[in-house]
Design a protein around this motif. Structure first.
Motif, PDB file in Angstrom:
ATOM      1  N   PRO A 149       0.832  -1.209   0.000  1.00  0.00           N
ATOM      2  CA  PRO A 149       0.000   0.000   0.000  1.00  0.00           C
ATOM      3  C   PRO A 149       0.869   1.264   0.000  1.00  0.00           C
ATOM      4  O   PRO A 149       1.789   1.400   0.812  1.00  0.00           O
ATOM      5  CB  PRO A 149      -0.793  -0.132   1.301  1.00  0.00           C
ATOM      6  N   LYS A 150       0.568   2.164  -0.897  1.00  0.00           N
ATOM      7  CA  LYS A 150       1.374   3.378  -1.044  1.00  0.00           C
ATOM      8  C   LYS A 150       0.875   4.451  -0.079  1.00  0.00           C
ATOM      9  O   LYS A 150       0.231   5.423  -0.458  1.00  0.00           O
ATOM     10  CB  LYS A 150       1.306   3.873  -2.491  1.00  0.00           C
ATOM     11  N   VAL A 151       1.230   4.254   1.190  1.00  0.00           N
ATOM     12  CA  VAL A 151       0.759   5.187   2.209  1.00  0.00           C
ATOM     13  C   VAL A 151       1.361   6.576   2.021  1.00  0.00           C
ATOM     14  O   VAL A 151       0.834   7.571   2.522  1.00  0.00           O
ATOM     15  CB  VAL A 151       1.080   4.649   3.616  1.00  0.00           C
ATOM     16  N   GLU A 152       2.486   6.643   1.277  1.00  0.00           N
ATOM     17  CA  GLU A 152       3.098   7.950   1.038  1.00  0.00           C
ATOM     18  C   GLU A 152       2.196   8.861   0.223  1.00  0.00           C
ATOM     19  O   GLU A 152       2.387  10.087   0.226  1.00  0.00           O
ATOM     20  CB  GLU A 152       4.430   7.787   0.295  1.00  0.00           C
ATOM     21  N   THR A 153       1.231   8.281  -0.500  1.00  0.00           N
ATOM     22  CA  THR A 153       0.285   9.123  -1.239  1.00  0.00           C
ATOM     23  C   THR A 153      -0.742   9.756  -0.308  1.00  0.00           C
ATOM     24  O   THR A 153      -1.465  10.655  -0.721  1.00  0.00           O
ATOM     25  CB  THR A 153      -0.457   8.294  -2.309  1.00  0.00           C
ATOM     26  N   ILE A 154      -0.814   9.282   0.929  1.00  0.00           N
ATOM     27  CA  ILE A 154      -1.779   9.802   1.902  1.00  0.00           C
ATOM     28  C   ILE A 154      -1.110  10.723   2.900  1.00  0.00           C
ATOM     29  O   ILE A 154      -1.533  11.868   3.100  1.00  0.00           O
ATOM     30  CB  ILE A 154      -2.483   8.651   2.641  1.00  0.00           C
ATOM     31  N   VAL A 155      -0.069  10.223   3.576  1.00  0.00           N
ATOM     32  CA  VAL A 155       0.595  11.003   4.627  1.00  0.00           C
ATOM     33  C   VAL A 155       2.069  11.167   4.297  1.00  0.00           C
ATOM     34  O   VAL A 155       2.642  10.397   3.518  1.00  0.00           O
ATOM     35  CB  VAL A 155       0.446  10.322   6.008  1.00  0.00           C
ATOM     36  N   ASP A 156       2.681  12.169   4.900  1.00  0.00           N
ATOM     37  CA  ASP A 156       4.113  12.404   4.753  1.00  0.00           C
ATOM     38  C   ASP A 156       4.815  11.652   5.875  1.00  0.00           C
ATOM     39  O   ASP A 156       4.762  12.062   7.038  1.00  0.00           O
ATOM     40  CB  ASP A 156       4.406  13.898   4.823  1.00  0.00           C
ATOM     41  N   VAL A 157       5.457  10.533   5.540  1.00  0.00           N
ATOM     42  CA  VAL A 157       6.074   9.680   6.553  1.00  0.00           C
ATOM     43  C   VAL A 157       7.214  10.400   7.276  1.00  0.00           C
ATOM     44  O   VAL A 157       7.306  10.344   8.509  1.00  0.00           O
ATOM     45  CB  VAL A 157       6.540   8.355   5.931  1.00  0.00           C
ATOM     46  N   PRO A 158       8.130  11.108   6.584  1.00  0.00           N
ATOM     47  CA  PRO A 158       9.165  11.856   7.318  1.00  0.00           C
ATOM     48  C   PRO A 158       8.570  12.885   8.277  1.00  0.00           C
ATOM     49  O   PRO A 158       9.092  13.084   9.383  1.00  0.00           O
ATOM     50  CB  PRO A 158       9.965  12.534   6.196  1.00  0.00           C
ATOM     51  N   ALA A 159       7.480  13.535   7.870  1.00  0.00           N
ATOM     52  CA  ALA A 159       6.839  14.498   8.765  1.00  0.00           C
ATOM     53  C   ALA A 159       6.270  13.818  10.007  1.00  0.00           C
ATOM     54  O   ALA A 159       6.277  14.387  11.104  1.00  0.00           O
ATOM     55  CB  ALA A 159       5.731  15.245   8.028  1.00  0.00           C
ATOM     56  N   MET A 160       5.787  12.592   9.862  1.00  0.00           N
ATOM     57  CA  MET A 160       5.283  11.855  11.015  1.00  0.00           C
ATOM     58  C   MET A 160       6.399  11.545  11.998  1.00  0.00           C
ATOM     59  O   MET A 160       6.189  11.522  13.211  1.00  0.00           O
ATOM     60  CB  MET A 160       4.612  10.555  10.567  1.00  0.00           C
ATOM     61  N   ARG A 161       7.608  11.315  11.460  1.00  0.00           N
ATOM     62  CA  ARG A 161       8.752  11.046  12.334  1.00  0.00           C
ATOM     63  C   ARG A 161       9.236  12.314  13.042  1.00  0.00           C
ATOM     64  O   ARG A 161       9.641  12.273  14.207  1.00  0.00           O
ATOM     65  CB  ARG A 161       9.913  10.464  11.521  1.00  0.00           C
ATOM     66  N   GLN A 162       9.187  13.438  12.337  1.00  0.00           N
ATOM     67  CA  GLN A 162       9.851  14.653  12.828  1.00  0.00           C
ATOM     68  C   GLN A 162       8.915  15.664  13.469  1.00  0.00           C
ATOM     69  O   GLN A 162       9.357  16.500  14.252  1.00  0.00           O
ATOM     70  CB  GLN A 162      10.592  15.313  11.658  1.00  0.00           C
ATOM     71  N   ASN A 163       7.625  15.624  13.127  1.00  0.00           N
ATOM     72  CA  ASN A 163       6.687  16.647  13.600  1.00  0.00           C
ATOM     73  C   ASN A 163       5.640  15.992  14.504  1.00  0.00           C
ATOM     74  O   ASN A 163       4.702  15.348  14.018  1.00  0.00           O
ATOM     75  CB  ASN A 163       6.006  17.315  12.395  1.00  0.00           C
ATOM     76  N   PRO A 164       5.761  16.150  15.830  1.00  0.00           N
ATOM     77  CA  PRO A 164       4.814  15.481  16.733  1.00  0.00           C
ATOM     78  C   PRO A 164       3.369  15.958  16.567  1.00  0.00           C
ATOM     79  O   PRO A 164       2.433  15.183  16.762  1.00  0.00           O
ATOM     80  CB  PRO A 164       5.349  15.804  18.131  1.00  0.00           C
ATOM     81  N   VAL A 165       3.167  17.227  16.198  1.00  0.00           N
ATOM     82  CA  VAL A 165       1.804  17.730  16.000  1.00  0.00           C
ATOM     83  C   VAL A 165       1.172  17.033  14.801  1.00  0.00           C
ATOM     84  O   VAL A 165       0.025  16.570  14.856  1.00  0.00           O
ATOM     85  CB  VAL A 165       1.797  19.261  15.810  1.00  0.00           C
ATOM     86  N   TYR A 166       1.927  16.962  13.709  1.00  0.00           N
ATOM     87  CA  TYR A 166       1.448  16.260  12.499  1.00  0.00           C
ATOM     88  C   TYR A 166       1.154  14.799  12.828  1.00  0.00           C
ATOM     89  O   TYR A 166       0.132  14.251  12.412  1.00  0.00           O
ATOM     90  CB  TYR A 166       2.516  16.371  11.416  1.00  0.00           C
ATOM     91  N   TYR A 167       2.047  14.173  13.585  1.00  0.00           N
ATOM     92  CA  TYR A 167       1.893  12.763  13.953  1.00  0.00           C
ATOM     93  C   TYR A 167       0.598  12.537  14.723  1.00  0.00           C
ATOM     94  O   TYR A 167      -0.193  11.647  14.383  1.00  0.00           O
ATOM     95  CB  TYR A 167       3.100  12.333  14.787  1.00  0.00           C
TER      96      TYR A 167
END
Length: 285
Positions: A149-167
């Motif tokens: 599944p291409k979850v990268e088309t939905i969410v920004d995975v690096p942003a989930m790692r680096q941005n707690p608010v986004y996560y």
């Protein structure tokens, strides 16, 4: 003095129950056509245009909230047009909260059961493919890593790692509101349309699960942009969620189960993707 005979009093027949007014099929036909077209339209657009764009939920918290709002408004337009045509009632849409507070732990329990069901079915399919000889273990691993599944088309995975608010927004607003509530409201609207238009097929208890299967297939095709495995997984998940709402005659256990399923999945995405990427490098693809 003669006493007149007492005549027996005939019991009054109970008043005949009023039959529900006949539905206007053209209204419910518009309802079903409009609401069913929503995920199909999204799936086709994602299939043809998703690759050239970034994550659908953007890469920052503000953008994520804006996109969620825009998509909820878009869904509200589809749902509003469908409802305006059919005037579906609260009971048609299984809107009643049943079970009190137990609905919350029930939904959480169902999310765990759904994950186990998806894993079990995936394991059975893998074993069958290996036994029949369609794949070897190496080619199956390559296929899964290539078609995951291409979850990268939905969410920004690096942003989930680096941005707690986004996560945390992905685990709350996206999981329970954008996904859980919106998609289960869509599902119950499809079920209502199928039951009203073809009661002889879909109104019985068994028929309702048939309607759940139809909605699950449409739901799966709505994820074409995420790959073929995502279509199958979401169809299975959609059937399970539809079965929950049919069994309980309420949308809310399914909404909570869906939200918990997505929240736990999104919470693990950064680490799962990292493992898949390492496996892909190991196989040389």
């Amino acid at each position: 003095m003669d006493i007149p005979p007492i005549l027996p009093v005939e019991p009054k027949a109970p008043p005949a129950e009023a039959l529900p007014p006949p539905i206007k099929r053209w209204r419910w036909s518009i309802h079903l056509l409009v609401i069913a077209s929503y995920p199909l339209l999204i799936g086709v657009l994602a299939l043809f245009f998703g690759e050239s764009q970034g994550p659908a939920l953007t890469s920052d918290a503000k953008g994520l909230l804006v996109v969620c709002l825009e998509q909820m408004i878009l869904f509200g337009i589809f749902f509003g047009v469908a409802w305006a045509a059919s005037r579906a009632s609260r009971d048609d849409l299984l809107w009643r909260w049943r079970g009190g507070f137990l609905t919350v732990p029930l939904g959480i329990g169902y999310s765990i059961a759904l994950r186990a069901l998806v894993a079990l079915l995936a394991g059975i399919v893998v074993v069958l493919l290996l036994v029949v000889g369609v794949f070897t273990l190496e080619s199956l691993q390559e296929y899964v890593t290539t078609n995951r599944p291409k979850v990268e088309t939905i969410v920004d995975v690096p942003a989930m790692r680096q941005n707690p608010v986004y996560y945390w927004l992905t685990l709350t607003v996206v999981s329970f509101g954008f996904a859980g509530f919106r998609e289960e409201l869509w599902r119950v609207a499809v079920l209502a349309g199928l039951q009203k238009l073809w009661p002889g097929i879909f109104a019985s208890r068994l028929g309702q699960f048939g309607a759940v299967a139809v909605a699950a297939i449409i739901f799966g095709f709505g994820h074409l942009g995420q790959g073929v495995l995502a279509v199958g997984m979401t169809a299975i998940l959609g059937f399970g969620l539809g079965a929950i709402m049919v069994f309980h005659r309420s949308i809310w256990p399914a909404v909570i189960a869906h939200g918990m399923f997505d929240a736990t999945s999104l919470a693990l995405i950064p680490w799962v993707l990292e493992m898949l990427q390492q496996a892909q490098k190991t196989t040389g693809h």
